[in-house]
Write a protein that holds these residues in place. Structure first.
Motif, PDB file in Angstrom:
ATOM      1  N   SER A  49     -11.807   3.693  15.193  1.00 29.91           N
ATOM      2  CA  SER A  49     -11.806   2.265  14.886  1.00 29.91           C
ATOM      3  C   SER A  49     -10.746   1.900  13.860  1.00 29.91           C
ATOM      4  O   SER A  49     -11.030   1.395  12.801  1.00 29.91           O
ATOM      5  N   THR A  50      -9.494   2.162  14.180  1.00 27.47           N
ATOM      6  CA  THR A  50      -8.406   1.741  13.314  1.00 27.47           C
ATOM      7  C   THR A  50      -7.691   0.527  13.890  1.00 27.47           C
ATOM      8  O   THR A  50      -6.795  -0.001  13.264  1.00 27.47           O
ATOM      9  N   GLY A  51      -8.076   0.140  15.098  1.00 29.05           N
ATOM     10  CA  GLY A  51      -7.469  -1.031  15.704  1.00 29.05           C
ATOM     11  C   GLY A  51      -6.287  -0.736  16.595  1.00 29.05           C
ATOM     12  O   GLY A  51      -5.719  -1.636  17.175  1.00 29.05           O
ATOM     13  N   GLU A  52      -5.860   0.523  16.705  1.00 27.46           N
ATOM     14  CA  GLU A  52      -4.707   0.850  17.527  1.00 27.46           C
ATOM     15  C   GLU A  52      -5.022   2.020  18.434  1.00 27.46           C
ATOM     16  O   GLU A  52      -5.656   2.974  18.029  1.00 27.46           O
TER      17      GLU A  52
ATOM     18  N   LEU B  62      -7.564  20.088  26.715  1.00 29.27           N
ATOM     19  CA  LEU B  62      -8.926  19.919  27.211  1.00 29.27           C
ATOM     20  C   LEU B  62      -8.972  20.250  28.698  1.00 29.27           C
ATOM     21  O   LEU B  62      -8.002  20.039  29.421  1.00 29.27           O
ATOM     22  N   PRO B  63     -10.106  20.761  29.167  1.00 31.52           N
ATOM     23  CA  PRO B  63     -10.202  21.055  30.602  1.00 31.52           C
ATOM     24  C   PRO B  63     -10.114  19.781  31.431  1.00 31.52           C
ATOM     25  O   PRO B  63     -10.461  18.696  30.963  1.00 31.52           O
ATOM     26  N   GLU B  64      -9.645  19.922  32.664  1.00 27.56           N
ATOM     27  CA  GLU B  64      -9.519  18.752  33.545  1.00 27.56           C
ATOM     28  C   GLU B  64     -10.847  18.033  33.734  1.00 27.56           C
ATOM     29  O   GLU B  64     -10.887  16.827  33.918  1.00 27.56           O
ATOM     30  N   SER B  65     -11.950  18.796  33.671  1.00 34.67           N
ATOM     31  CA  SER B  65     -13.273  18.187  33.854  1.00 34.67           C
ATOM     32  C   SER B  65     -13.593  17.164  32.775  1.00 34.67           C
ATOM     33  O   SER B  65     -14.418  16.289  32.976  1.00 34.67           O
ATOM     34  N   GLU B  66     -12.929  17.271  31.631  1.00 40.30           N
ATOM     35  CA  GLU B  66     -13.172  16.312  30.550  1.00 40.30           C
ATOM     36  C   GLU B  66     -12.587  14.949  30.879  1.00 40.30           C
ATOM     37  O   GLU B  66     -13.109  13.935  30.479  1.00 40.30           O
ATOM     38  N   ASN B  67     -11.458  14.927  31.545  1.00 40.56           N
ATOM     39  CA  ASN B  67     -10.846  13.689  31.993  1.00 40.56           C
ATOM     40  C   ASN B  67     -10.817  12.631  30.892  1.00 40.56           C
ATOM     41  O   ASN B  67     -11.338  11.532  31.070  1.00 40.56           O
ATOM     42  N   PRO B  68     -10.222  12.933  29.721  1.00 44.69           N
ATOM     43  CA  PRO B  68     -10.232  11.956  28.635  1.00 44.69           C
ATOM     44  C   PRO B  68      -9.476  10.693  29.007  1.00 44.69           C
ATOM     45  O   PRO B  68      -8.444  10.740  29.670  1.00 44.69           O
ATOM     46  N   LYS B  69     -10.032   9.571  28.598  1.00 44.75           N
ATOM     47  CA  LYS B  69      -9.407   8.276  28.859  1.00 44.75           C
ATOM     48  C   LYS B  69      -9.366   7.496  27.557  1.00 44.75           C
ATOM     49  O   LYS B  69     -10.284   7.559  26.755  1.00 44.75           O
ATOM     50  N   GLN B  70      -8.317   6.746  27.394  1.00 47.33           N
ATOM     51  CA  GLN B  70      -8.168   5.903  26.222  1.00 47.33           C
ATOM     52  C   GLN B  70      -8.297   4.455  26.669  1.00 47.33           C
ATOM     53  O   GLN B  70      -7.684   4.039  27.645  1.00 47.33           O
ATOM     54  N   THR B  71      -9.119   3.717  25.975  1.00 47.94           N
ATOM     55  CA  THR B  71      -9.315   2.312  26.295  1.00 47.94           C
ATOM     56  C   THR B  71      -9.703   1.586  25.013  1.00 47.94           C
ATOM     57  O   THR B  71      -9.744   2.181  23.940  1.00 47.94           O
ATOM     58  N   SER B  72      -9.978   0.316  25.095  1.00 48.19           N
ATOM     59  CA  SER B  72     -10.484  -0.416  23.932  1.00 48.19           C
ATOM     60  C   SER B  72     -11.426  -1.512  24.406  1.00 48.19           C
ATOM     61  O   SER B  72     -11.326  -2.000  25.525  1.00 48.19           O
ATOM     62  N   VAL B  73     -12.352  -1.845  23.542  1.00 47.73           N
ATOM     63  CA  VAL B  73     -13.296  -2.923  23.794  1.00 47.73           C
ATOM     64  C   VAL B  73     -13.260  -3.834  22.574  1.00 47.73           C
ATOM     65  O   VAL B  73     -13.458  -3.385  21.445  1.00 47.73           O
ATOM     66  N   ASP B  74     -12.978  -5.105  22.795  1.00 49.00           N
ATOM     67  CA  ASP B  74     -12.863  -6.071  21.705  1.00 49.00           C
ATOM     68  C   ASP B  74     -11.924  -5.593  20.606  1.00 49.00           C
ATOM     69  O   ASP B  74     -12.196  -5.740  19.413  1.00 49.00           O
ATOM     70  N   GLY B  75     -10.827  -4.946  21.002  1.00 46.57           N
ATOM     71  CA  GLY B  75      -9.825  -4.496  20.048  1.00 46.57           C
ATOM     72  C   GLY B  75     -10.143  -3.185  19.354  1.00 46.57           C
ATOM     73  O   GLY B  75      -9.369  -2.725  18.531  1.00 46.57           O
ATOM     74  N   VAL B  76     -11.295  -2.572  19.655  1.00 48.38           N
ATOM     75  CA  VAL B  76     -11.655  -1.281  19.053  1.00 48.38           C
ATOM     76  C   VAL B  76     -11.326  -0.183  20.054  1.00 48.38           C
ATOM     77  O   VAL B  76     -11.873  -0.149  21.141  1.00 48.38           O
TER      78      VAL B  76
END
Length: 159
Positions: free
Chosen positions: A16-19, A33-47
């Motif tokens: 929660s730094t805003g960026e 990280l293993p492919e099964s983790e499938n990390p995704k970056q997104t934001s909700v209401d700027g967080v």
């Protein structure tokens, strides 16, 4: 608000730094990280959020965030989960935990998750405490009564 929250009910790490991270930094940070983790970056209401699958894999994410100065070390964990996730790490993991306390690395923490922590994600919280990533933790919503008394208080190697 600055800081870092972990919501394992949603299985998400919230920075929660805003960026959000630029794509190159994100790929570099999570390429181990293993492919099964499938990390995704997104934001909700700027967080910004980093979403991932299994609980134990939050350890490399937390390590990276602490190295970047996004997250304090140690940080406090407040989580919602039906299970306490507070078993002791396996005896065979103790040497690796000691080594990583002295010289932590993203690759080392990733290896710990892959090779030493349980795949059912019931020991990551104490492993994070032993590494100095987490100080205090509160687990809300636990439905398991079996052995509950022994999980109320935990003192890591520092005391």
């Amino acid at each position: 608000m600055s800081g870092f929250e972990i919501d394992t009910r949603l299985e998400a790490a919230i920075i929660s730094t805003g960026e959000t991270m630029d794509t190159q930094s994100f790929v570099k940070a999570f390429s181990l990280l293993p492919e099964s983790e499938n990390p995704k970056q997104t934001s909700v209401d700027g967080v910004p959020y980093i979403l991932h699958e299994d609980h134990r894999w939050v350890l490399p994410i937390v390590h990276f965030a602490q190295q970047q100065g996004t997250l304090p070390k140690p940080c406090t964990v407040i989580m919602f989960d039906r299970h306490h996730d507070a078993l002791d790490p396996p005896h065979l993991a103790q040497d690796e935990l000691k080594r990583l306390r002295i010289k932590p690395s993203l690759q080392g923490v990733t290896s710990l998750c892959a090779e030493h922590l349980r795949r059912i994600d019931d020991d990551w919280l104490k492993a994070g405490m032993e590494l100095g990533f987490f100080g205090d933790a509160a687990i809300l919503g636990v439905r398991e009564d079996f052995g509950a008394a022994k999980y109320r208080l935990y003192t890591d190697h520092v005391g």
